[in-house]
Motif scaffolding. Structure first.
Motif, short mmCIF file in Angstrom:
data_model
loop_
_atom_site.label_atom_id
_atom_site.label_comp_id
_atom_site.label_asym_id
_atom_site.label_seq_id
_atom_site.Cartn_x
_atom_site.Cartn_y
_atom_site.Cartn_z
N GLY A 1 -8.33 3.84 1.55
CA GLY A 1 -7.04 3.76 2.22
C GLY A 1 -6.19 2.58 1.83
N ALA A 2 -6.66 1.77 0.88
CA ALA A 2 -5.92 0.56 0.51
C ALA A 2 -4.75 0.85 -0.43
CB ALA A 2 -6.85 -0.45 -0.15
N VAL A 3 -4.73 2.03 -1.03
CA VAL A 3 -3.66 2.39 -1.97
C VAL A 3 -2.79 3.47 -1.34
CG1 VAL A 3 -3.12 3.24 -4.28
CG2 VAL A 3 -5.16 1.83 -3.91
N GLN A 4 -1.51 3.20 -1.22
CA GLN A 4 -0.57 4.12 -0.62
C GLN A 4 0.49 4.56 -1.63
OE1 GLN A 4 -0.20 1.27 3.19
NE2 GLN A 4 1.01 3.14 3.39
N GLY A 5 1.01 5.78 -1.42
CA GLY A 5 2.11 6.27 -2.24
C GLY A 5 3.12 6.98 -1.38
N PRO A 6 4.34 7.17 -1.87
CA PRO A 6 5.33 7.94 -1.10
C PRO A 6 4.89 9.38 -0.96
CG PRO A 6 6.22 7.25 -3.24
CD PRO A 6 4.86 6.69 -3.15
N ASP A 7 5.26 10.01 0.16
CA ASP A 7 4.81 11.36 0.48
C ASP A 7 5.83 12.38 0.00
OD1 ASP A 7 3.77 13.68 1.48
OD2 ASP A 7 3.82 13.07 3.59
#
Length: 261
Positions: free
Chosen positions: A96-102
């Motif tokens: 969960g440490a890496v996020q991207g736009p949905d």
């Protein structure tokens, strides 16, 4: 703007040095990750350092630059999947440490606002890695983009879709027409930026970025206003720079100064 010219292997190691130095000083750093072929040498070098126990991403967080609209998360060309395949699965980020736009959100404008808020809540990005398009785009900020823009929906140019068709079986029609992307203003908010470019096809965009006037026609020229940008180039990408010899001398001179201290 510091411009470093060398082999692909050398610029990969130099880029990895910058990430490693940050993570050594700040293990919980916030990173900005880009997809595409340009950063792969850096990602490979970082993965090797993680395997060797020289650096760790275990406490770090990361945000990706952009995402196609409408591709499901598991699609092989979705940037969530690409960054996992190319990099994040090879290092030790926490779940969960890496996020991207949905890009699958029903309300894309709300998804963009939420992404900006998430970056702000994390304290902003400490080091952002970038590639550059043949038309000078960074992220998916195409020519004509506002230099103060934030995360938003963008329509891809025909040139970008042609350039990216190779990832879709050379089928331009399969390349989505829209994306979510961090804006130029969002990118410029990062405390440090590393841009990587290789190959003759990037030479004109690189020359405009480094030596041309700041203009929405070449969005990457906005980086001239950032106080801490490192540009890593191979010889082909640097081939249209008028001041290439000066950049080489300046980089060599920096190391001579450091060695004399």
């Amino acid at each position: 703007m510091e411009i470093i010219i060398g082999s692909e292997e050398a610029i990969g190691e130099r880029g990895a040095d910058l990430f490693s130095a940050l993570l050594t000083a700040r293990p919980d750093a916030v990173l900005g990750l880009a997809t595409g072929s340009s950063p792969l040498r850096i990602y490979d070098a970082l993965a090797a350092r993680v395997r060797a126990g020289e650096v760790s991403f275990a406490q770090a967080r990361a945000f990706t630059l952009d995402e196609y609209v409408g591709l499901p998360a598991g699609h092989p060309c979705s940037y969530r999947r690409v960054i996992e395949d190319d990099f994040t699965s090879h290092v030790d980020f926490a779940p969960g440490a890496v996020q991207g736009p949905d890009g699958t959100a029903a309300d894309l404008a709300a998804a963009c606002a939420a992404y900006e808020a998430a970056i702000a809540a994390a304290g902003g990005i400490d080091l952002q890695i970038l590639g550059i398009g043949t038309d000078g785009h960074i992220g998916f900020n195409e020519p004509g983009s506002s230099l103060g823009s934030r995360t938003r929906v963008k329509t891809l140019t025909a040139q970008t879709r042609r350039d990216n068709a190779r990832f879709f079986g050379d089928d331009v029609d399969a390349v989505p027409r829209h994306c979510l992307t961090q804006g130029i203003g969002t990118i410029l908010s990062a405390r440090q930026i590393v841009l990587v470019a290789t190959g003759q096809a990037k030479a004109e965009a690189v020359a405009q970025m480094a030596e041309g006037p700041v203009s929405a026609l070449w969005p990457a020229t906005a980086l001239q206003h950032h106080p801490r940008v490192t540009v890593l180039l191979d010889e082909a990408a640097a081939s249209r720079l008028q001041l290439a010899d000066y950049y080489r001398d300046a980089y060599a001179g920096r190391h001579l100064v450091a060695a004399s201290r």
